[in-house]
Design a protein around this motif. Structure first.
Motif, PDB file in Angstrom:
ATOM      1  N   ARG A 116       0.905  -1.170   0.056  1.00  0.00           N
ATOM      2  CA  ARG A 116       0.003  -0.042  -0.054  1.00  0.00           C
ATOM      3  C   ARG A 116       1.010   1.241  -0.060  1.00  0.00           C
ATOM      4  O   ARG A 116       0.430   2.296  -0.624  1.00  0.00           O
ATOM      5  CB  ARG A 116      -0.945  -0.046   1.419  1.00  0.00           C
ATOM      6  N   ARG A 117       1.820   1.420   0.716  1.00  0.00           N
ATOM      7  CA  ARG A 117       2.705   2.409   0.833  1.00  0.00           C
ATOM      8  C   ARG A 117       3.553   2.617  -0.374  1.00  0.00           C
ATOM      9  O   ARG A 117       3.690   3.726  -0.907  1.00  0.00           O
ATOM     10  CB  ARG A 117       3.942   2.179   2.046  1.00  0.00           C
ATOM     11  N   ARG A 118       3.952   1.594  -0.989  1.00  0.00           N
ATOM     12  CA  ARG A 118       4.657   1.969  -2.297  1.00  0.00           C
ATOM     13  C   ARG A 118       3.731   2.210  -3.583  1.00  0.00           C
ATOM     14  O   ARG A 118       4.290   2.739  -4.390  1.00  0.00           O
ATOM     15  CB  ARG A 118       5.532   0.553  -2.684  1.00  0.00           C
ATOM     16  N   SER A 119       2.547   1.889  -3.359  1.00  0.00           N
ATOM     17  CA  SER A 119       1.592   2.167  -4.334  1.00  0.00           C
ATOM     18  C   SER A 119       0.988   3.474  -4.492  1.00  0.00           C
ATOM     19  O   SER A 119       0.262   4.148  -5.284  1.00  0.00           O
ATOM     20  CB  SER A 119       0.232   1.103  -4.305  1.00  0.00           C
ATOM     21  N   LEU A 120       1.071   4.048  -3.105  1.00  0.00           N
ATOM     22  CA  LEU A 120       0.762   5.822  -3.062  1.00  0.00           C
ATOM     23  C   LEU A 120       0.958   6.325  -4.282  1.00  0.00           C
ATOM     24  O   LEU A 120       0.190   7.306  -4.800  1.00  0.00           O
ATOM     25  CB  LEU A 120       0.933   6.304  -1.757  1.00  0.00           C
ATOM     26  N   VAL A 121       2.315   6.704  -4.170  1.00  0.00           N
ATOM     27  CA  VAL A 121       2.911   7.559  -5.392  1.00  0.00           C
ATOM     28  C   VAL A 121       2.423   7.450  -6.795  1.00  0.00           C
ATOM     29  O   VAL A 121       2.235   8.157  -7.544  1.00  0.00           O
ATOM     30  CB  VAL A 121       4.323   7.664  -5.169  1.00  0.00           C
ATOM     31  N   GLN A 157     -13.333 -11.177   3.674  1.00  0.00           N
ATOM     32  CA  GLN A 157     -12.330 -12.223   3.528  1.00  0.00           C
ATOM     33  C   GLN A 157     -11.185 -11.175   3.029  1.00  0.00           C
ATOM     34  O   GLN A 157     -11.340 -10.376   1.989  1.00  0.00           O
ATOM     35  CB  GLN A 157     -12.307 -13.228   2.421  1.00  0.00           C
ATOM     36  N   HIS A 158      -9.848 -11.340   3.909  1.00  0.00           N
ATOM     37  CA  HIS A 158      -8.624 -10.872   3.172  1.00  0.00           C
ATOM     38  C   HIS A 158      -8.229 -11.389   2.054  1.00  0.00           C
ATOM     39  O   HIS A 158      -8.355 -12.763   1.845  1.00  0.00           O
ATOM     40  CB  HIS A 158      -7.760 -10.721   4.635  1.00  0.00           C
ATOM     41  N   LEU A 159      -7.151 -10.596   1.425  1.00  0.00           N
ATOM     42  CA  LEU A 159      -6.769 -11.367   0.134  1.00  0.00           C
ATOM     43  C   LEU A 159      -5.361 -12.159   0.671  1.00  0.00           C
ATOM     44  O   LEU A 159      -4.900 -12.056   1.530  1.00  0.00           O
ATOM     45  CB  LEU A 159      -5.861 -10.305  -0.668  1.00  0.00           C
ATOM     46  N   ASP A 160      -5.613 -13.444   0.040  1.00  0.00           N
ATOM     47  CA  ASP A 160      -4.430 -14.578   0.322  1.00  0.00           C
ATOM     48  C   ASP A 160      -3.271 -14.021  -0.210  1.00  0.00           C
ATOM     49  O   ASP A 160      -2.844 -14.927  -1.428  1.00  0.00           O
ATOM     50  CB  ASP A 160      -4.915 -15.884  -0.256  1.00  0.00           C
ATOM     51  N   ILE A 161      -2.322 -13.317  -0.091  1.00  0.00           N
ATOM     52  CA  ILE A 161      -1.236 -13.024  -0.565  1.00  0.00           C
ATOM     53  C   ILE A 161      -0.081 -14.110  -0.498  1.00  0.00           C
ATOM     54  O   ILE A 161       0.489 -14.172  -1.420  1.00  0.00           O
ATOM     55  CB  ILE A 161      -0.505 -11.687   0.383  1.00  0.00           C
ATOM     56  N   ARG A 162      -0.039 -14.855   0.446  1.00  0.00           N
ATOM     57  CA  ARG A 162       0.654 -15.967   0.840  1.00  0.00           C
ATOM     58  C   ARG A 162       0.263 -17.114  -0.672  1.00  0.00           C
ATOM     59  O   ARG A 162       1.312 -17.677  -1.147  1.00  0.00           O
ATOM     60  CB  ARG A 162       0.759 -16.536   1.788  1.00  0.00           C
ATOM     61  N   GLY A 163      -0.893 -17.244  -0.920  1.00  0.00           N
ATOM     62  CA  GLY A 163      -1.142 -17.943  -2.058  1.00  0.00           C
ATOM     63  C   GLY A 163      -0.899 -17.671  -3.445  1.00  0.00           C
ATOM     64  O   GLY A 163      -0.365 -18.178  -4.246  1.00  0.00           O
ATOM     65  N   LEU A 164      -0.685 -16.254  -3.291  1.00  0.00           N
ATOM     66  CA  LEU A 164      -0.257 -15.568  -4.549  1.00  0.00           C
ATOM     67  C   LEU A 164       1.127 -15.732  -4.768  1.00  0.00           C
ATOM     68  O   LEU A 164       1.628 -16.063  -5.903  1.00  0.00           O
ATOM     69  CB  LEU A 164      -0.554 -14.124  -4.703  1.00  0.00           C
ATOM     70  N   LEU A 165       1.974 -15.622  -3.606  1.00  0.00           N
ATOM     71  CA  LEU A 165       3.468 -15.936  -3.691  1.00  0.00           C
ATOM     72  C   LEU A 165       3.676 -17.256  -3.997  1.00  0.00           C
ATOM     73  O   LEU A 165       4.925 -17.463  -4.794  1.00  0.00           O
ATOM     74  CB  LEU A 165       4.297 -15.511  -2.429  1.00  0.00           C
ATOM     75  N   SER A 178      -3.912  -4.609  -9.740  1.00  0.00           N
ATOM     76  CA  SER A 178      -5.182  -5.286  -9.605  1.00  0.00           C
ATOM     77  C   SER A 178      -5.286  -5.610  -8.228  1.00  0.00           C
ATOM     78  O   SER A 178      -6.358  -5.676  -7.541  1.00  0.00           O
ATOM     79  CB  SER A 178      -5.202  -6.601 -10.629  1.00  0.00           C
ATOM     80  N   VAL A 179      -4.172  -5.992  -7.570  1.00  0.00           N
ATOM     81  CA  VAL A 179      -4.174  -6.570  -5.931  1.00  0.00           C
ATOM     82  C   VAL A 179      -4.555  -5.347  -5.270  1.00  0.00           C
ATOM     83  O   VAL A 179      -5.277  -5.320  -4.281  1.00  0.00           O
ATOM     84  CB  VAL A 179      -2.816  -6.996  -5.698  1.00  0.00           C
ATOM     85  N   ILE A 180      -3.808  -4.062  -5.559  1.00  0.00           N
ATOM     86  CA  ILE A 180      -4.313  -2.797  -4.988  1.00  0.00           C
ATOM     87  C   ILE A 180      -5.713  -2.442  -5.267  1.00  0.00           C
ATOM     88  O   ILE A 180      -6.302  -2.062  -3.946  1.00  0.00           O
ATOM     89  CB  ILE A 180      -3.209  -1.723  -5.237  1.00  0.00           C
ATOM     90  N   LEU A 207      -8.127  -4.459  -5.580  1.00  0.00           N
ATOM     91  CA  LEU A 207      -9.025  -5.451  -4.788  1.00  0.00           C
ATOM     92  C   LEU A 207      -8.832  -4.966  -3.121  1.00  0.00           C
ATOM     93  O   LEU A 207      -9.829  -5.213  -2.439  1.00  0.00           O
ATOM     94  CB  LEU A 207      -8.821  -6.843  -5.016  1.00  0.00           C
ATOM     95  N   ASP A 208      -7.681  -4.563  -2.803  1.00  0.00           N
ATOM     96  CA  ASP A 208      -7.373  -4.397  -1.314  1.00  0.00           C
ATOM     97  C   ASP A 208      -8.351  -3.138  -1.200  1.00  0.00           C
ATOM     98  O   ASP A 208      -8.681  -3.140   0.037  1.00  0.00           O
ATOM     99  CB  ASP A 208      -5.931  -4.106  -1.127  1.00  0.00           C
ATOM    100  N   ALA A 209      -8.208  -2.144  -1.932  1.00  0.00           N
ATOM    101  CA  ALA A 209      -9.027  -0.931  -1.851  1.00  0.00           C
ATOM    102  C   ALA A 209     -10.516  -1.476  -1.486  1.00  0.00           C
ATOM    103  O   ALA A 209     -11.323  -0.938  -0.597  1.00  0.00           O
ATOM    104  CB  ALA A 209      -8.893  -0.007  -2.872  1.00  0.00           C
ATOM    105  N   LEU A 210     -11.085  -2.147  -2.325  1.00  0.00           N
ATOM    106  CA  LEU A 210     -12.311  -2.555  -2.218  1.00  0.00           C
ATOM    107  C   LEU A 210     -12.774  -3.408  -0.935  1.00  0.00           C
ATOM    108  O   LEU A 210     -13.960  -3.327  -0.315  1.00  0.00           O
ATOM    109  CB  LEU A 210     -12.781  -3.524  -3.539  1.00  0.00           C
ATOM    110  N   THR A 211     -11.771  -4.198  -0.478  1.00  0.00           N
ATOM    111  CA  THR A 211     -12.003  -4.973   0.717  1.00  0.00           C
ATOM    112  C   THR A 211     -11.811  -3.937   2.019  1.00  0.00           C
ATOM    113  O   THR A 211     -12.622  -4.092   2.802  1.00  0.00           O
ATOM    114  CB  THR A 211     -10.883  -5.959   0.783  1.00  0.00           C
ATOM    115  N   ALA A 212     -11.240  -2.867   1.697  1.00  0.00           N
ATOM    116  CA  ALA A 212     -11.130  -1.826   2.883  1.00  0.00           C
ATOM    117  C   ALA A 212     -12.439  -1.181   2.931  1.00  0.00           C
ATOM    118  O   ALA A 212     -13.024  -0.842   4.138  1.00  0.00           O
ATOM    119  CB  ALA A 212      -9.949  -1.138   2.762  1.00  0.00           C
ATOM    120  N   ASP A 213     -13.102  -0.835   1.702  1.00  0.00           N
ATOM    121  CA  ASP A 213     -14.207  -0.179   1.890  1.00  0.00           C
ATOM    122  C   ASP A 213     -15.351  -1.049   2.431  1.00  0.00           C
ATOM    123  O   ASP A 213     -16.022  -0.619   3.214  1.00  0.00           O
ATOM    124  CB  ASP A 213     -14.632   0.035   0.346  1.00  0.00           C
TER     125      ASP A 213
END
Length: 747
Positions: free
Chosen positions: A351-356, A695-703, A729-731, A733-739
């Motif tokens: 999230r932090r790297r995506s802001l800029v 449900q939170h995104l399964d980042i470990r599954g992506l890795l 796309s992950v960012i 989906l993460d924003a929609l989950t936060a909403d």
């Protein structure tokens, strides 16, 4: 204690204080001081009353005593009253004048139709049903038309009663034109409402604030710049913008304005979050370069907005330099992030790297939307894939999309139009069948007293009947006392008008109805011989109109937006879920087979428009059960995020060719969409809080399935470009989950 013991007599106190004369002077100064403050605080109400009184009296005296045209005098006066008092035309003096003059063709048509359809009761009723619906429904196209709609209704109501007099059409139309012209002049030159900052100026201020914030490349948080950015973003909120200035019409220019405003607020929010999360550390060179590009693009955009010059294709703020920096930054961030996510499965680093990067994306879109706003339709061919599909859409198609979006019983605008049309048609039928002496007043009462809920309608009817009763008693006394001395009525009319049109908005509906009853009596006494019996006739007509309005309020959607807001928000959540699925499919397959930018965005826009209208009406309706409501604005934010993803992601360069990664993305999007569908079901059932959390995104599954990508590879490596598309796309989906989490916290 006696005076001899040292207590001065009471009379001495009064003399020492100046006596009763001084006390009266102090009281007068107090009243004048606080009266001036009250008038300044109610400048709009007083200004409207003065303008309407001046225009109406000039129109009436000129036609009645100058031209000796009684019909013309009535239509000129009621035109001023309908468009100046009954209508709620928003904006400055210039804007109100423009709206009034723009309404001239429609007013001429309505008066002509009303005159011709008065030939038979059934024709007048049918015309009232159709025209009443069309005029009320026209409010979907913007605040100015919506504000003028009640006054336009009156322009049809007035001529649709017997006598059937097509030979008087010339006087009626001439009176209308004279009244509208005098009102327009009064709105422009008599205590005009002050001009407001143009919307382009607000966009320019936001772009400038973003540029200033982007100039800060590290160090302590720039508190002054952050405060300025926050204020500039708030100034673009629809609730903070005067209705006449909001980009709310279906036209291309207003759509581009709305797109630019939404993007400007996103840009400011991302820059604020970037500075808030960075702390006192120094940014990387790559981030500094992006911030410099954002600053340059935002300043160029602000300059173009302030200049307001029409642009040819390719002119205006350039995005090439910023996009050339953005493409490698996106791929570098993606490759670096996939490595760092091994130890950060909560997405904080991502999230932090995506802001800029998101801020740079928003700066590009803001520049492109500004170019479209200023006339450059070539922005839909932007190589970065930003979706401006409406740029080439014909204006008639844009208007049809807006008008057809609310042609559903689930729209509160459709419901209100049906309620008013049925009420006015019923009132016209009853007035015609009973041959009421002044049936016009029945329809006027129905028009002015019908509300969106039965509870509010009953409250309005109760106040109106009390006010009309008092006004009828005073009007009857005035008519009996003055009798046929027309000069007295002519002298009293301006005072009665000014008092009624000032006291009504300030003191409430009872004062408005009572004051208007006096205005009507004073006016009609100069048109034809009348007696004190006019007052009880007025009371009877208002009573009949009130009963009709109350009946319509009880039968036609009596709860107003109370239940509709939940249905529309549930439908919006379903539309978000569908958009998530279609957008993800287009990202993975990189094709337009399933869903297109037009259909997906239109689907979300339609649901979003219905939800916004129902929420706006819900917030205006008085309610007792306000506790336990979800955070409805958060649902609107989620819809905006879903629409933003559809506009940005499918057109991005790159393609997710790795089957396992595509499967993971589809699965993650499916889970998020399922959560929104579950929320939609919960809102439809009106029951407690949802049992399952998002449900939170399964980042470990992506890795586990993401292929390794060399960190020193080329920016144009297809694997790196695909990784950038994946991370975007992950960012998203993460924003929609936060909403979704924010919405659940309020349930």
């Amino acid at each position: 204690m006696s005076p001899q013991q040292g207590q001065p007599p009471r009379s001495g106190s009064r003399h020492a204080a100046g006596g009763p004369v001084r006390a009266a002077q102090r009281r007068l100064r107090y009243v004048l001081k606080h009266g001036r403050q009250g008038l300044r605080g109610q400048r709009t109400v007083v200004g409207t009353a003065v303008r309407v009184t001046a225009a109406a009296c000039i129109a009436f005296y000129l036609c009645r005593y100058g031209f000796d045209r009684t019909v013309m005098s009535v239509y000129a006066t009621f035109t001023v009253v309908s468009l100046g008092v009954l209508a709620r035309i928003p904006g400055s003096g210039r804007q109100r004048t423009a709206t009034t003059l723009t309404a001239l063709p429609a007013g001429l048509a309505l008066i002509t139709l009303g005159t011709l359809l008065a030939v038979q009761t059934w024709a007048a009723v049918l015309g009232m049903l159709v025209i009443g619906f069309m005029v009320a429904y026209a409010g979907t196209t913007g605040p100015r038309i919506a504000g003028a709609a009640p006054g336009m209704q009156l322009l049809y109501i007035l001529p649709c009663f017997p006598p059937y007099a097509p030979d008087a059409l010339g006087q009626r139309l001439s009176g209308f034109l004279l009244g509208a012209a005098l009102l327009a002049l009064a709105q422009r030159f008599v205590l005009p409402e002050p001009d407001t900052p143009p919307y382009r100026g607000l966009l320019a201020d936001a772009a400038d604030a973003a540029a200033v914030l982007a100039d800060r490349h590290g160090g302590p948080a720039p508190m002054a710049e952050l405060a300025r950015a926050h204020a500039a973003g708030d100034a673009l909120r629809p609730s903070q913008v005067p209705p006449a200035d909001r980009p709310a019409s279906p036209g291309l220019r207003h759509k581009a304005m709305g797109h630019a405003a939404e993007t400007a607020r996103t840009l400011l929010a991302r820059l604020e979050a970037l500075h808030a999360s960075a702390g006192p550390h120094t940014y990387r060179p790559e981030t500094v370069a992006l911030l410099q590009g954002i600053s340059a693009t935002a300043r160029e955009t602000a300059g173009a907005l302030r200049e307001g010059k029409r642009l040819e294709p390719g002119e205006g703020p350039s995005t090439a330099a910023l996009q050339s920096l953005l493409a490698p930054a996106r791929t570098h961030r993606a490759v670096d992030t996939l490595v760092r996510l091994n130890s950060d499965d909560r997405l904080a680093y991502l999230r932090r790297r995506s802001l800029v990067v998101q801020a740079a994306d928003s700066a590009v879109v803001l520049a492109l939307a500004t170019r479209l706003l200023l006339g450059d339709r070539s922005v839909d061919r932007n190589p970065a894939g930003h979706a401006f599909t409406y740029a080439r859409t014909h204006v008639l198609e844009l208007w049809w999309h807006r008008l057809s979006a609310h042609l559903t019983p689930r729209s509160v605008i459709f419901q209100n139009a049906c309620r008013f049309a049925l009420g006015l048609a019923a009132a016209r039928a009853i007035a015609g069948l009973l041959d009421l002496q002044h049936g016009f007043w029945v329809l006027l009462a129905t028009l002015t007293l019908t509300r969106t809920t039965s509870l509010e309608t009953w409250s309005a009817v109760r106040q109106a009947l009390i006010g009309t009763l008092v006004g009828a008693v005073l009007a009857g006394g005035l008519l009996a006392l003055v009798h046929d001395r027309i000069t007295v009525y002519a002298l009293v009319l301006p005072v009665v008008m000014l008092t009624a049109f000032t006291a009504g908005p300030l003191r409430g509906l009872a004062w408005a109805q009572g004051g208007f009853t006096l205005v009507v009596a004073t006016l009609f006494a100069q048109v034809a011989p009348v007696t004190w019996q006019l007052a009880p006739v007025r009371l009877l007509d208002v009573l009949v109109g009130s009963v009709i309005g109350l009946t319509c309020g009880l039968l036609a959607w009596p709860r107003g937006a109370g239940s509709e807001v939940r249905r529309s928000m549930a439908a919006l959540c379903s539309a978000i879920a569908d958009a998530i699925g279609q957008t993800t499919t287009r990202v993975v397959e990189h094709s337009d087979v399933v869903g297109t930018p037009d259909t997906t965005v239109l689907m979300v826009n339609r649901a979003l428009g219905l939800a916004r209208e129902s929420l706006a009406q819900y917030q205006c309706e008085p309610r007792h059960d306000v506790a336990g409501q979800p955070d409805w604005p958060a649902v609107l934010v989620a819809a905006a995020d879903a629409r933003r993803g559809e506009r940005l992601l499918p057109g991005r360069p790159g393609r997710i060719t790795h089957h396992e990664v595509g499967t993971w993305l589809r699965h993650a999007a499916g889970n998020t969409a399922a959560d929104y569908r579950a929320l939609a079901q919960h809102l439809r059932r009106h029951q407690g809080s949802p049992h399952e959390r998002p449900q939170h995104l399964d980042i470990r599954g992506l890795l586990e399935v993401a292929p390794p990508i060399p960190r020193d590879g080329s920016d144009h490596d297809p694997r790196a470009v695909a990784a950038a598309l994946l991370i975007d796309s992950v960012i998203w989906l993460d924003a929609l989950t936060a909403d979704l989490n924010r919405i659940h916290q309020e349930l």
